[in-house]
Design a protein around this motif. Sequence first.
Motif, short mmCIF file in Angstrom:
data_model
loop_
_atom_site.label_atom_id
_atom_site.label_comp_id
_atom_site.label_asym_id
_atom_site.label_seq_id
_atom_site.Cartn_x
_atom_site.Cartn_y
_atom_site.Cartn_z
N MET A 1 0.84 -1.19 0.00
CA MET A 1 0.00 0.00 0.00
C MET A 1 0.89 1.25 0.00
O MET A 1 1.92 1.31 0.65
N ASN A 2 0.47 2.24 -0.71
CA ASN A 2 1.23 3.48 -0.83
C ASN A 2 0.92 4.40 0.34
O ASN A 2 -0.18 4.87 0.49
N ASP A 3 1.93 4.66 1.18
CA ASP A 3 1.73 5.57 2.29
C ASP A 3 2.44 6.90 2.05
O ASP A 3 2.61 7.69 2.96
N ILE A 4 2.85 7.11 0.82
CA ILE A 4 3.49 8.37 0.46
C ILE A 4 2.40 9.34 0.03
O ILE A 4 1.70 9.13 -0.94
N THR A 5 2.25 10.41 0.81
CA THR A 5 1.23 11.40 0.50
C THR A 5 1.90 12.67 -0.01
O THR A 5 3.08 12.91 0.28
N PRO A 6 1.17 13.48 -0.74
CA PRO A 6 1.72 14.77 -1.16
C PRO A 6 2.20 15.59 0.05
O PRO A 6 3.22 16.27 -0.04
N ALA A 7 1.51 15.48 1.18
CA ALA A 7 1.91 16.24 2.38
C ALA A 7 3.27 15.77 2.90
O ALA A 7 4.09 16.59 3.33
N LYS A 8 3.54 14.45 2.87
CA LYS A 8 4.83 13.94 3.30
C LYS A 8 5.94 14.40 2.37
O LYS A 8 7.04 14.74 2.81
N VAL A 9 5.67 14.40 1.07
CA VAL A 9 6.66 14.84 0.09
C VAL A 9 6.93 16.33 0.29
O VAL A 9 8.09 16.78 0.28
N GLY A 77 3.77 22.08 -5.57
CA GLY A 77 2.48 21.38 -5.51
C GLY A 77 2.36 20.26 -6.53
O GLY A 77 1.95 19.15 -6.19
N SER A 78 2.73 20.54 -7.75
CA SER A 78 2.63 19.54 -8.83
C SER A 78 3.55 18.35 -8.57
O SER A 78 3.16 17.20 -8.76
N LEU A 79 4.76 18.64 -8.13
CA LEU A 79 5.73 17.58 -7.86
C LEU A 79 5.26 16.71 -6.70
O LEU A 79 5.31 15.48 -6.79
N CYS A 80 4.80 17.32 -5.64
CA CYS A 80 4.32 16.56 -4.48
C CYS A 80 3.13 15.68 -4.86
O CYS A 80 3.04 14.52 -4.43
N GLN A 81 2.23 16.22 -5.65
CA GLN A 81 1.06 15.45 -6.10
C GLN A 81 1.50 14.26 -6.95
O GLN A 81 1.02 13.14 -6.75
N TYR A 82 2.43 14.48 -7.85
CA TYR A 82 2.91 13.40 -8.72
C TYR A 82 3.55 12.29 -7.89
O TYR A 82 3.24 11.12 -8.08
N VAL A 83 4.45 12.65 -6.99
CA VAL A 83 5.13 11.65 -6.18
C VAL A 83 4.13 10.91 -5.29
O VAL A 83 4.20 9.69 -5.15
N GLY A 84 3.19 11.65 -4.72
CA GLY A 84 2.16 11.02 -3.89
C GLY A 84 1.31 10.02 -4.65
O GLY A 84 0.95 8.97 -4.14
N GLU A 85 1.01 10.32 -5.89
CA GLU A 85 0.17 9.44 -6.71
C GLU A 85 0.96 8.30 -7.33
O GLU A 85 0.40 7.24 -7.61
N ASN A 86 2.24 8.50 -7.57
CA ASN A 86 3.04 7.51 -8.30
C ASN A 86 4.15 6.89 -7.47
O ASN A 86 4.94 6.11 -7.98
N GLY A 87 4.22 7.23 -6.21
CA GLY A 87 5.30 6.79 -5.36
C GLY A 87 5.32 5.29 -5.06
O GLY A 87 6.33 4.79 -4.62
N ASP A 88 4.24 4.59 -5.30
CA ASP A 88 4.23 3.17 -5.01
C ASP A 88 4.74 2.34 -6.18
O ASP A 88 4.80 1.13 -6.09
N ARG A 89 5.10 2.99 -7.25
CA ARG A 89 5.61 2.26 -8.41
C ARG A 89 7.10 2.07 -8.25
O ARG A 89 7.86 3.00 -8.19
N THR A 90 7.52 0.82 -8.17
CA THR A 90 8.95 0.53 -8.01
C THR A 90 9.46 -0.27 -9.17
O THR A 90 8.74 -0.83 -9.92
#
Length: 90
Positions: A1-9, A77-90
Amino acid sequence: MNDITPAKVRSFLLTKYAEAIDMLGFKADEVPDTFDFLLNGVIDSFGILEMISSMEDEFHIQLDLAALDAEQITVLGSLCQYVGENGDRT
């Protein structure tokens, strides 16, 4: 599960670049989502890759640079959103 949120980034980036952001007269809780790290001189063109690499290391992820919008890659904002949405892809 992806626990990386835009707020954490966001928190990570604002902490990492706190000194440079502070020198621009911003407080961490006042930095707008439209803040551009490159245009504001916080990073240079080489710093973009370092910033991406540091996020990958911090969050143990692999980001697809080709999928990032080149004009938005340095905007908070855009970068944080992207990482939050795509951060679970390894």
